[in-house]
Write an enzyme that holds these catalytic residues in place. Structure first.
Site: not given
Length: 293
Positions: A46, A140, A163
């Site tokens: 990202t 997101r 993650k």
């Protein structure tokens, strides 16, 4: 198959004024990160503006990072997609150019069911031989990897960690209860690293490491080495700077921070653009207060 322990940087992708990738600055950043003690590098996540790179650039950036790292630290390529075939293509290409592992975000926008989500990850995992980290960032993507989903996905042999960037520590604890030491748990939030480590976490995939790699790596290793008070003080000291880095959507402020350190140009790919003046002023103030400007 744990890829790394400690702190990985979710590296920015520097760009020239015309918007093309600045590979020289990219190589310089990789070298600086390694010399500063970072434990691994994530390319095209990202923070690396991967969603605005065309496939050829995406793979070229991963390859450039691999070549510059030259085996000194693991390189993890971001290869997630909301199109399974596209994710397979990126993953195969990342493996071809020498990535040590993959970071695969949930398939955003589609809102897959749990069974189709598992099938999506299984298809990508079976297309490569590399270890894979799940990437959950609901804010997101609109998709959360809850504990039940992780329990299913960790059965896939080369899915070796996650993650976790939900911001929900209770969910992290629930996941930690269901995994063993062979499944790595990485914080995706810079202000929650120590809570992750306290429930058996392996480290962090960090945004702030773009501008403070030494401090972030030292903090994680201090905790892992039992220096709990030192780690706590370092985590608390970073909080105002972290807040400044996330005053606007990532990676807008952090790339500005890298530019303030003269390590890249202040150039983004649309639809991202430079931060507001107030954000930039606050960021500069916090970087100075933290001692990195």
């Amino acid at each position: 198959m744990t890829i790394f322990e400690g702190a990985a940087v979710a590296l920015i992708t520097p760009m020239h004024e015309d918007g093309s990738v600045d590979y020289k600055s990219l190589e310089n950043l990789v070298e600086w990160q390694i010399q500063s003690g970072i434990d691994a590098i994530v390319a095209c996540g990202t923070t690396g503006e991967a969603s605005t790179l065309i496939d050829e650039e995406h793979i070229a950036v991963i390859e450039a990072v691999v070549k510059k790292a030259a085996g000194r630290v693991p390189v993890i390529g971001g290869t997630g997609s909301n199109n399974t075939q596209h994710g397979i293509h990126l993953s195969k290409e990342a493996q071809r150019v020498g990535a040590d592992g993959l970071l695969v975000v949930t398939p955003y926008y589609n809102k897959a069911t749990k069974s189709s989500l598992v099938a999506h990850y299984k298809a990508i995992a079976e297309s490569v031989e590399l270890p894979i980290l799940l990437y959950s960032v609901h804010a997101r993507t609109g998709m959360n990897l809850d504990v039940e989903a992780v329990k299913e996905l960790k059965k896939i042999p080369n899915i070796v960690g996650i993650k976790e960037a939900s911001g929900d520590i209770s969910q992290v604890v629930s996941i930690a209860r269901e995994v063993d030491e062979d499944f790595a748990l990485y914080s995706g939030n810079d202000d929650q690293v120590l809570p992750f480590l306290s429930v058996g976490g392996t480290g962090v995939i960090s945004t702030i490491s773009n501008i403070a790699p030494t401090q972030t790596s030292e903090m994680v290793h201090a905790y892992l080495n039992g220096e709990l008070n030192k780690a706590k003080e370092m985590q608390l000291a970073q909080k105002p700077l972290i807040d400044a880095l996330f005053a606007e959507v990532n990676p807008v402020p952090v790339k500005a921070g890298v530019a303030l350190m003269d390590n890249c140009q202040l150039t983004y790919r649309l639809p991202l653009g430079p931060p507001e003046t107030a954000t930039l002023t606050s960021l500069k103030q916090e970087m100075e207060a933290y001692g990195i400007l």
